[in-house]
Motif scaffolding. Structure first.
Motif, PDB file in Angstrom:
ATOM      1  N   THR A   1       0.805  -1.224   0.000  1.00  0.00           N
ATOM      2  CA  THR A   1       0.000   0.000   0.000  1.00  0.00           C
ATOM      3  C   THR A   1       0.835   1.269   0.000  1.00  0.00           C
ATOM      4  O   THR A   1       0.394   2.291  -0.531  1.00  0.00           O
ATOM      5  CB  THR A   1      -0.964   0.006   1.199  1.00  0.00           C
ATOM      6  N   LEU A   2       2.007   1.232   0.593  1.00  0.00           N
ATOM      7  CA  LEU A   2       2.841   2.432   0.640  1.00  0.00           C
ATOM      8  C   LEU A   2       3.677   2.617  -0.617  1.00  0.00           C
ATOM      9  O   LEU A   2       4.108   3.730  -0.912  1.00  0.00           O
ATOM     10  CB  LEU A   2       3.761   2.400   1.866  1.00  0.00           C
ATOM     11  N   ASN A   3       3.917   1.541  -1.353  1.00  0.00           N
ATOM     12  CA  ASN A   3       4.879   1.613  -2.445  1.00  0.00           C
ATOM     13  C   ASN A   3       4.319   1.369  -3.840  1.00  0.00           C
ATOM     14  O   ASN A   3       5.058   1.489  -4.812  1.00  0.00           O
ATOM     15  CB  ASN A   3       6.013   0.615  -2.185  1.00  0.00           C
ATOM     16  N   ASN A   4       3.067   0.998  -3.941  1.00  0.00           N
ATOM     17  CA  ASN A   4       2.472   0.853  -5.274  1.00  0.00           C
ATOM     18  C   ASN A   4       0.962   0.961  -5.160  1.00  0.00           C
ATOM     19  O   ASN A   4       0.396   0.921  -4.070  1.00  0.00           O
ATOM     20  CB  ASN A   4       2.875  -0.461  -5.950  1.00  0.00           C
ATOM     21  N   ARG A   5       0.326   1.128  -6.298  1.00  0.00           N
ATOM     22  CA  ARG A   5      -1.126   1.260  -6.308  1.00  0.00           C
ATOM     23  C   ARG A   5      -1.780  -0.036  -5.845  1.00  0.00           C
ATOM     24  O   ARG A   5      -1.339  -1.134  -6.205  1.00  0.00           O
ATOM     25  CB  ARG A   5      -1.610   1.610  -7.714  1.00  0.00           C
ATOM     26  N   THR A   6      -2.834   0.093  -5.049  1.00  0.00           N
ATOM     27  CA  THR A   6      -3.509  -1.058  -4.467  1.00  0.00           C
ATOM     28  C   THR A   6      -5.013  -0.926  -4.632  1.00  0.00           C
ATOM     29  O   THR A   6      -5.583   0.134  -4.371  1.00  0.00           O
ATOM     30  CB  THR A   6      -3.176  -1.190  -2.969  1.00  0.00           C
ATOM     31  N   SER A   7      -5.648  -2.007  -5.068  1.00  0.00           N
ATOM     32  CA  SER A   7      -7.101  -2.112  -5.072  1.00  0.00           C
ATOM     33  C   SER A   7      -7.488  -3.334  -4.249  1.00  0.00           C
ATOM     34  O   SER A   7      -6.631  -4.140  -3.858  1.00  0.00           O
ATOM     35  CB  SER A   7      -7.642  -2.241  -6.502  1.00  0.00           C
ATOM     36  N   TYR A   8      -8.788  -3.475  -3.981  1.00  0.00           N
ATOM     37  CA  TYR A   8      -9.247  -4.583  -3.145  1.00  0.00           C
ATOM     38  C   TYR A   8     -10.409  -5.315  -3.794  1.00  0.00           C
ATOM     39  O   TYR A   8     -11.231  -4.715  -4.499  1.00  0.00           O
ATOM     40  CB  TYR A   8      -9.679  -4.068  -1.765  1.00  0.00           C
ATOM     41  N   TRP A   9     -10.482  -6.607  -3.505  1.00  0.00           N
ATOM     42  CA  TRP A   9     -11.589  -7.458  -3.939  1.00  0.00           C
ATOM     43  C   TRP A   9     -12.235  -8.082  -2.707  1.00  0.00           C
ATOM     44  O   TRP A   9     -11.567  -8.714  -1.889  1.00  0.00           O
ATOM     45  CB  TRP A   9     -11.087  -8.548  -4.871  1.00  0.00           C
ATOM     46  N   VAL A  10     -13.544  -7.863  -2.567  1.00  0.00           N
ATOM     47  CA  VAL A  10     -14.316  -8.391  -1.433  1.00  0.00           C
ATOM     48  C   VAL A  10     -15.491  -9.183  -1.999  1.00  0.00           C
ATOM     49  O   VAL A  10     -16.472  -8.593  -2.471  1.00  0.00           O
ATOM     50  CB  VAL A  10     -14.808  -7.258  -0.517  1.00  0.00           C
ATOM     51  N   PRO A  11     -15.445 -10.511  -1.975  1.00  0.00           N
ATOM     52  CA  PRO A  11     -16.519 -11.304  -2.571  1.00  0.00           C
ATOM     53  C   PRO A  11     -17.831 -11.297  -1.800  1.00  0.00           C
ATOM     54  O   PRO A  11     -18.871 -11.652  -2.362  1.00  0.00           O
ATOM     55  CB  PRO A  11     -15.927 -12.715  -2.626  1.00  0.00           C
ATOM     56  N   ARG A  12     -17.794 -10.901  -0.515  1.00  0.00           N
ATOM     57  CA  ARG A  12     -19.014 -10.820   0.294  1.00  0.00           C
ATOM     58  C   ARG A  12     -19.043  -9.465   1.000  1.00  0.00           C
ATOM     59  O   ARG A  12     -18.334  -9.255   1.979  1.00  0.00           O
ATOM     60  CB  ARG A  12     -19.077 -11.955   1.322  1.00  0.00           C
ATOM     61  N   HIS A  13     -19.844  -8.571   0.492  1.00  0.00           N
ATOM     62  CA  HIS A  13     -19.938  -7.212   1.032  1.00  0.00           C
ATOM     63  C   HIS A  13     -20.833  -7.236   2.268  1.00  0.00           C
ATOM     64  O   HIS A  13     -22.060  -7.338   2.158  1.00  0.00           O
ATOM     65  CB  HIS A  13     -20.512  -6.282  -0.033  1.00  0.00           C
ATOM     66  N   THR A  14     -20.233  -7.157   3.452  1.00  0.00           N
ATOM     67  CA  THR A  14     -20.994  -7.197   4.702  1.00  0.00           C
ATOM     68  C   THR A  14     -20.411  -6.211   5.705  1.00  0.00           C
ATOM     69  O   THR A  14     -19.292  -5.712   5.535  1.00  0.00           O
ATOM     70  CB  THR A  14     -20.965  -8.602   5.342  1.00  0.00           C
ATOM     71  N   ARG A  15     -21.145  -5.999   6.785  1.00  0.00           N
ATOM     72  CA  ARG A  15     -20.675  -5.130   7.869  1.00  0.00           C
ATOM     73  C   ARG A  15     -19.501  -5.741   8.624  1.00  0.00           C
ATOM     74  O   ARG A  15     -18.803  -5.021   9.345  1.00  0.00           O
ATOM     75  CB  ARG A  15     -21.820  -4.843   8.839  1.00  0.00           C
ATOM     76  N   ARG A  16     -19.307  -7.020   8.498  1.00  0.00           N
ATOM     77  CA  ARG A  16     -18.145  -7.642   9.135  1.00  0.00           C
ATOM     78  C   ARG A  16     -16.857  -7.224   8.436  1.00  0.00           C
ATOM     79  O   ARG A  16     -15.788  -7.198   9.051  1.00  0.00           O
ATOM     80  CB  ARG A  16     -18.275  -9.167   9.109  1.00  0.00           C
ATOM     81  N   VAL A  17     -16.941  -6.926   7.142  1.00  0.00           N
ATOM     82  CA  VAL A  17     -15.771  -6.488   6.381  1.00  0.00           C
ATOM     83  C   VAL A  17     -15.648  -4.964   6.402  1.00  0.00           C
ATOM     84  O   VAL A  17     -14.578  -4.419   6.704  1.00  0.00           O
ATOM     85  CB  VAL A  17     -15.845  -6.992   4.924  1.00  0.00           C
TER      86      VAL A  17
END
Length: 242
Positions: free
Chosen positions: A121-137
């Motif tokens: 995250t500090l040294n290159n571009r970062t994206s995220y994948w979340v297969p279950r969109h919930t309040r726990r995540v």
């Protein structure tokens, strides 16, 4: 052809590498990997693909070579990489947790550990994948910071010159950080999903503009590539079964 939710997710993941140029794409997970390979097949031919670890692969998944660790570190620390990671927790500014749930000294659940998230995250571009969109995540405050969010990166500008969070793709839609305070924003909705549904599944208030657009529909060519070339066994349905 009617696209499935999983196929919309593949295309949304592919879009994170649009206009990326000649960078190392490091997707982690089935759908991000399909997305990166789809991007290479179509609108991002200059992408250098890896298996997420140490092998260089062609757009069809064929192993082309080996990326020595020393060369990998050069790319990672020089801003010439765009990684798509997972997240056990994410907050409104993009701080990510993959280490533990609960107090670090006595966690309720031990997860992967910090691993390479701070360097990513500090040294290159970062994206995220979340297969279950919930309040726990999607939580108000992560239990431990592994991946560095915009609020924390602002406090260490000399160490975060390549810090940039791209998008968060989930099974409900796409989020980004295109707000004045770099907090999370709902950027698009997958078919059949409402703004209210996404907000209900999120543990903090999202920035929401009037008229959130739909996620881009896969083209006929992209659907053929996904179904016949990249993933004829339909492994994508294991992550998103809609």
């Amino acid at each position: 052809m009617t696209a499935t939710r999983a196929e919309y997710c593949v295309v949304a993941c592919a879009e994170v590498w649009r206009d990326a140029g000649e960078v190392l794409a490091s997707p982690m997970g089935v759908i991000p990997s399909l997305g990166a390979r789809l991007a290479r097949h179509t609108f991002a031919p200059d992408l250098l693909l890896t298996d997420g670890e140490a092998l260089l692969v062609d757009a069809d998944g064929t192993v082309e070579g080996w990326l020595p660790y020393r060369a990998h570190l050069t790319l990672v620390t020089g801003g010439r990489r765009h990684v798509m990671m997972g997240a056990s927790q994410l907050d409104r500014h993009g701080n990510q947790n993959i280490s533990c749930i609960g107090d670090w000294a006595r966690p309720a659940r031990q997860l992967l550990g910090v691993r390479g998230a701070p360097v990513n995250t500090l040294n290159n571009r970062t994206s995220y994948w979340v297969p279950r969109h919930t309040r726990r995540v999607f939580v108000e405050r992560v239990d431990m910071v592994c991946g560095v969010g915009y609020d924390r990166a602002a406090g260490i500008p000399d160490s975060a010159r390549y810090h940039r969070l791209g998008r968060v793709v989930t099974d409900l839609g796409v989020l980004d950080f295109a707000t004045p305070d770099r907090s999370m924003r709902l950027a698009s909705l997958h078919p059949g999903v409402t703004v209210e549904e996404v907000q209900e599944a999120t543990g903090f208030a999202l920035a929401v503009a009037d008229g959130v657009p739909p996620t881009r529909e896969p083209t006929a060519t992209e659907l053929r590539l996904i179904r016949e070339v990249l993933d004829p066994a339909n492994t994508r349905a294991r992550e998103v079964d809609r």
